[in-house]
Design a protein around this motif. Structure first.
Motif, short mmCIF file in Angstrom:
data_model
loop_
_atom_site.label_atom_id
_atom_site.label_comp_id
_atom_site.label_asym_id
_atom_site.label_seq_id
_atom_site.Cartn_x
_atom_site.Cartn_y
_atom_site.Cartn_z
N LYS A 15 36.06 48.83 39.10
CA LYS A 15 36.70 49.39 40.08
C LYS A 15 38.38 49.04 40.20
N ILE A 16 38.62 47.73 39.82
CA ILE A 16 39.93 47.35 39.95
C ILE A 16 40.68 47.29 38.48
N GLU A 17 41.99 47.38 38.36
CA GLU A 17 42.85 46.74 37.43
C GLU A 17 43.87 46.27 37.65
N LEU A 18 44.09 45.18 36.87
CA LEU A 18 45.56 44.29 37.05
C LEU A 18 46.67 44.87 36.69
N LYS A 19 47.69 45.06 37.38
CA LYS A 19 48.94 45.97 37.33
C LYS A 19 49.98 44.75 37.01
N ASP A 20 50.19 43.43 37.57
CA ASP A 20 51.08 42.61 37.30
C ASP A 20 50.64 41.08 38.01
N ILE A 21 51.21 40.28 37.48
CA ILE A 21 51.20 39.02 38.14
C ILE A 21 52.71 38.36 38.11
N VAL A 33 47.10 44.56 41.95
CA VAL A 33 46.21 45.31 41.61
C VAL A 33 45.95 46.81 41.94
N SER A 34 45.38 47.51 41.43
CA SER A 34 45.30 49.09 41.92
C SER A 34 43.66 49.41 41.47
N PHE A 35 43.38 50.66 42.23
CA PHE A 35 41.99 50.84 42.12
C PHE A 35 42.01 51.93 41.26
N SER A 42 37.38 51.09 54.24
CA SER A 42 36.50 49.95 54.41
C SER A 42 35.88 49.19 53.28
N GLU A 43 35.62 49.98 52.15
CA GLU A 43 35.14 49.49 50.94
C GLU A 43 36.54 48.69 50.15
N GLY A 45 39.16 47.41 51.42
CA GLY A 45 39.41 45.97 52.06
C GLY A 45 38.33 44.81 51.65
N THR A 46 36.93 45.20 51.70
CA THR A 46 36.32 44.14 51.38
C THR A 46 36.24 43.76 49.91
N LEU A 47 36.41 44.92 49.13
CA LEU A 47 36.66 44.55 47.53
C LEU A 47 37.62 43.53 47.34
N LEU A 48 39.05 44.06 48.07
CA LEU A 48 40.17 42.98 47.87
C LEU A 48 39.87 41.49 48.30
#
Length: 85
Positions: A15-21, A33-35, A42-43, A45-48
């Motif tokens: 569900k989540i991909e890394l964009k930058d560090i 990150v982005s989805f 609601s989902e 916020g919980t996932l993050l």
């Protein structure tokens, strides 16, 4: 300074991909990150929060930030309200 190789944990990769560090001078590590798909607020916020908890096991200085998609509210645009980024 040597930086750790950070990746999204396997349980979140669907569900989540890394964009930058970003490595800050104060020691904090910002992970942006982005989805991959549309997710309800609601989902999202919980996932993050779960992702940040999991990544803090690697380093307590890690903070996860979601990259916003931008303002897509057409009604707000019709009323002449602009959001500055």
């Amino acid at each position: 300074m040597i930086h750790k190789k950070l990746t999204i944990p396997d349980s979140f990769k669907e569900k989540i991909e890394l964009k930058d560090i970003e490595y800050l001078k104060n020691g904090n590590i910002y992970i942006y990150v982005s989805f991959k798909t549309k997710i309800s607020p609601s989902e999202r916020g919980t996932l993050l929060l779960d992702l940040e908890d999991e990544m803090c096991k690697l380093d307590s200085q890690i903070r996860v930030w979601h990259i916003p998609l931008g303002d897509k509210n057409s009604l707000r645009n019709l009323r002449g309200i602009k959001i500055k980024n």
